[in-house]
Design a protein around this motif. Structure first.
Motif, short mmCIF file in Angstrom:
data_model
loop_
_atom_site.label_atom_id
_atom_site.label_comp_id
_atom_site.label_asym_id
_atom_site.label_seq_id
_atom_site.Cartn_x
_atom_site.Cartn_y
_atom_site.Cartn_z
N ASN A 207 0.83 -1.22 0.00
CA ASN A 207 0.00 0.00 0.00
C ASN A 207 0.87 1.26 0.00
OD1 ASN A 207 0.89 -0.63 2.59
ND2 ASN A 207 -0.87 0.33 3.60
N PHE A 208 2.01 1.19 -0.70
CA PHE A 208 2.97 2.30 -0.73
C PHE A 208 2.33 3.59 -1.24
CE2 PHE A 208 6.29 4.87 -2.64
CZ PHE A 208 7.29 4.84 -1.68
N ASP A 209 1.60 3.53 -2.34
CA ASP A 209 1.01 4.74 -2.93
C ASP A 209 -0.01 5.38 -2.00
OD1 ASP A 209 2.48 4.59 -5.30
OD2 ASP A 209 1.06 3.19 -6.19
N GLU A 210 -0.72 4.56 -1.26
CA GLU A 210 -1.71 5.07 -0.31
C GLU A 210 -1.02 5.74 0.88
OE1 GLU A 210 -4.85 3.22 2.94
OE2 GLU A 210 -4.31 2.03 1.17
N LEU A 211 0.06 5.12 1.36
CA LEU A 211 0.76 5.65 2.54
C LEU A 211 1.57 6.90 2.22
CD1 LEU A 211 2.15 2.36 4.15
CD2 LEU A 211 0.17 3.70 4.88
N PRO A 213 1.44 9.38 -0.64
CA PRO A 213 0.93 9.99 -1.88
C PRO A 213 1.81 11.12 -2.40
CG PRO A 213 -0.37 10.71 0.01
CD PRO A 213 0.54 9.63 0.50
N ASN A 214 2.63 11.70 -1.53
CA ASN A 214 3.50 12.81 -1.93
C ASN A 214 4.94 12.37 -2.18
OD1 ASN A 214 1.39 14.76 -1.64
ND2 ASN A 214 1.71 14.70 0.59
N ALA A 215 5.14 11.07 -2.36
CA ALA A 215 6.49 10.56 -2.56
C ALA A 215 7.13 11.18 -3.80
CB ALA A 215 6.44 9.04 -2.72
N ARG A 216 8.40 11.53 -3.65
CA ARG A 216 9.15 12.13 -4.74
C ARG A 216 10.62 11.84 -4.49
NH1 ARG A 216 11.59 17.00 -3.14
NH2 ARG A 216 11.18 17.50 -0.95
N PHE A 217 11.48 12.23 -5.44
CA PHE A 217 12.92 12.11 -5.19
C PHE A 217 13.64 13.27 -5.85
CE2 PHE A 217 17.27 10.70 -5.85
CZ PHE A 217 17.58 10.28 -4.56
N ASP A 218 14.50 13.91 -5.07
CA ASP A 218 15.31 15.02 -5.57
C ASP A 218 16.75 14.74 -5.15
OD1 ASP A 218 15.25 18.10 -6.52
OD2 ASP A 218 16.67 17.84 -4.87
N LEU A 219 17.65 14.61 -6.10
CA LEU A 219 19.02 14.20 -5.82
C LEU A 219 19.76 15.20 -4.95
CD1 LEU A 219 21.18 12.06 -6.33
CD2 LEU A 219 21.87 13.35 -8.37
N GLU A 220 19.63 16.48 -5.22
CA GLU A 220 20.35 17.47 -4.44
C GLU A 220 19.84 17.53 -3.00
OE1 GLU A 220 20.65 21.30 -6.20
OE2 GLU A 220 21.57 20.56 -8.06
N GLU A 221 18.53 17.37 -2.82
CA GLU A 221 17.97 17.38 -1.47
C GLU A 221 18.41 16.13 -0.71
OE1 GLU A 221 13.70 18.28 0.73
OE2 GLU A 221 13.86 18.35 -1.46
N PHE A 222 18.44 15.00 -1.41
CA PHE A 222 18.94 13.77 -0.80
C PHE A 222 20.40 13.95 -0.36
CE2 PHE A 222 21.23 9.73 -1.26
CZ PHE A 222 20.48 8.91 -0.43
N ALA A 223 21.21 14.56 -1.22
CA ALA A 223 22.61 14.79 -0.89
C ALA A 223 22.75 15.70 0.32
CB ALA A 223 23.34 15.39 -2.09
N ASP A 224 21.85 16.67 0.44
CA ASP A 224 21.88 17.58 1.58
C ASP A 224 21.60 16.84 2.88
OD1 ASP A 224 21.84 20.29 2.82
OD2 ASP A 224 19.74 19.80 3.15
N VAL A 225 20.60 15.96 2.87
CA VAL A 225 20.26 15.19 4.07
C VAL A 225 21.42 14.28 4.46
CG1 VAL A 225 18.76 13.39 5.02
CG2 VAL A 225 17.78 15.26 3.66
#
Length: 246
Positions: A207-211, A213-225
Motif C-alpha cells: 500500500n505504498f502509494d496510499e501511505l 501519496p506525496n512521494a518524490r525524489f530530488d538528488l540534491e535534497e537527498f545529498a543535503d540530508v
C-alpha cells in the motif's frame, strides 16, 4: 547493452561478489516495474550498484557510502566503462549512514522505487538500544524509503542475537523475519509482502502509494540530508559525482 562481465578486469572481488549476485538477481527479476531510482546503501566498491544498474538500465543508480580510498574512482571508471546511463555517488566522508537519516528523508517525502541494504544495518543500529521496539523502528523507517527493499543479513547480527532477542535462538533469515514481523505488528498501516530468496529477503510495501501519496525524489535534497560531499577526484562544482547519458 551494458554487461556486468565487462568489468571483470577492474579489481572487483569476484569470488565473493558473484555468488552473492546470483542470489540477489532472482529477487530483482521478480520486480514487475523497472525502478526510476535505486539506492544502494553501503555500496562499498559499488559492484551491486553497477550490477543492478545493468539489470535496470533506465534507473538512476545512487551509491551511498563513506567509501574506502580508491573505491570512488573504481566505481566511476567501471560505471563509465559499462555505459550506465545515470550513476551518482553519494560520498559521506568519515560519517556513516545513521538511523536518524531515514526519518529525515521521510519528513521531506523523499522516496525511491527500489533500495538495497546488503550487510549494512548492523552498522547503523550500533548506536540504538538493543530492544525489539528500537529494531522495529529502524527497519520500519528504513523500509519506508522505498516501494521495494532487499536485505542481506550480515554475520555480526547472528552474534548479537542474545542481546537483541533476549536469548531467542534464531539465526540468519529468521532474525530478519522476526524484525519484519515486529514492524507489521507495531506499524499497522504497513501491508508488507515478504519473499525469501535463500539468504536475501525482499520486502514490498503493497500500500505504498496510499501511505506516501506525496512521494518524490530530488538528488540534491537527498545529498543535503546525507551530507554528501565532493572530493578532489570528483567534479568540484557539485555535491556528488553524477553521470547522465539518458
Amino acid at each position: 547493452q551494458p554487461q556486468i562481465r565487462h568489468i571483470f578486469h577492474m579489481g572487483y572481488d569476484w569470488p565473493s561478489n558473484l555468488p552473492r549476485w546470483h542470489l540477489i538477481q532472482p529477487a530483482l527479476e521478480a520486480i514487475p516495474v523497472s525502478p526510476r531510482h535505486y539506492i544502494d546503501w553501503g555500496a562499498n566498491q559499488g559492484f551491486f550498484s553497477l550490477a543492478t544498474g545493468v539489470q535496470f538500465p533506465d534507473a538512476h543508480v545512487i551509491s551511498v557510502d563513506c567509501f574506502a580510498k580508491g573505491y570512488l574512482d573504481q566505481e566511476k571508471q567501471a560505471g563509465a566503462y559499462i555505459g550506465l546511463k545515470r550513476l551518482s555517488l553519494c560520498y559521506t566522508g568519515t560519517k556513516r549512514v545513521a538511523a536518524s537519516h531515514f526519518p529525515t528523508l521521510l519528513d521531506r517525502n523523499l522516496h525511491v522505487d527500489l533500495q538495497s541494504g546488503y550487510a549494512i544495518l548492523h552498522h547503523v543500529y550500533k548506536s540504538l538500544p538493543a530492544t525489539r521496539d528500537a529494531m522495529a523502528k529502524l527497519y520500519g523507517d528504513f523500509m519506508a524509503i522505498a516501494r521495494t527493499t532487499i536485505f542481506e543479513l550480515a554475520e555480526p547480527w547472528a552474534q548479537m542475537e542474545p542481546t537483541i532477542l533476549a536469548g531467542a535462538k534464531m539465526r540468519g533469515l529468521n532474525l530478519h523475519v522476526e524484525h519484519l514481523g515486529n514492524i507489521a505488528k507495531n506499524v499497522g498501516m504497513y501491508e508488507l509482502k515478504m519473499e525469501i530468496y535463500r539468504q536475501e529477503v525482499k520486502v514490498t510495501i503493497k500500500n505504498f502509494d496510499e501511505l506516501f501519496p506525496n512521494a518524490r525524489f530530488d538528488l540534491e535534497e537527498f545529498a543535503d540530508v546525507m551530507g554528501c560531499t565532493h572530493s578532489d577526484d570528483m567534479m568540484k562544482d557539485q555535491l556528488l559525482y553524477a553521470v547522465n547519458r539518458g
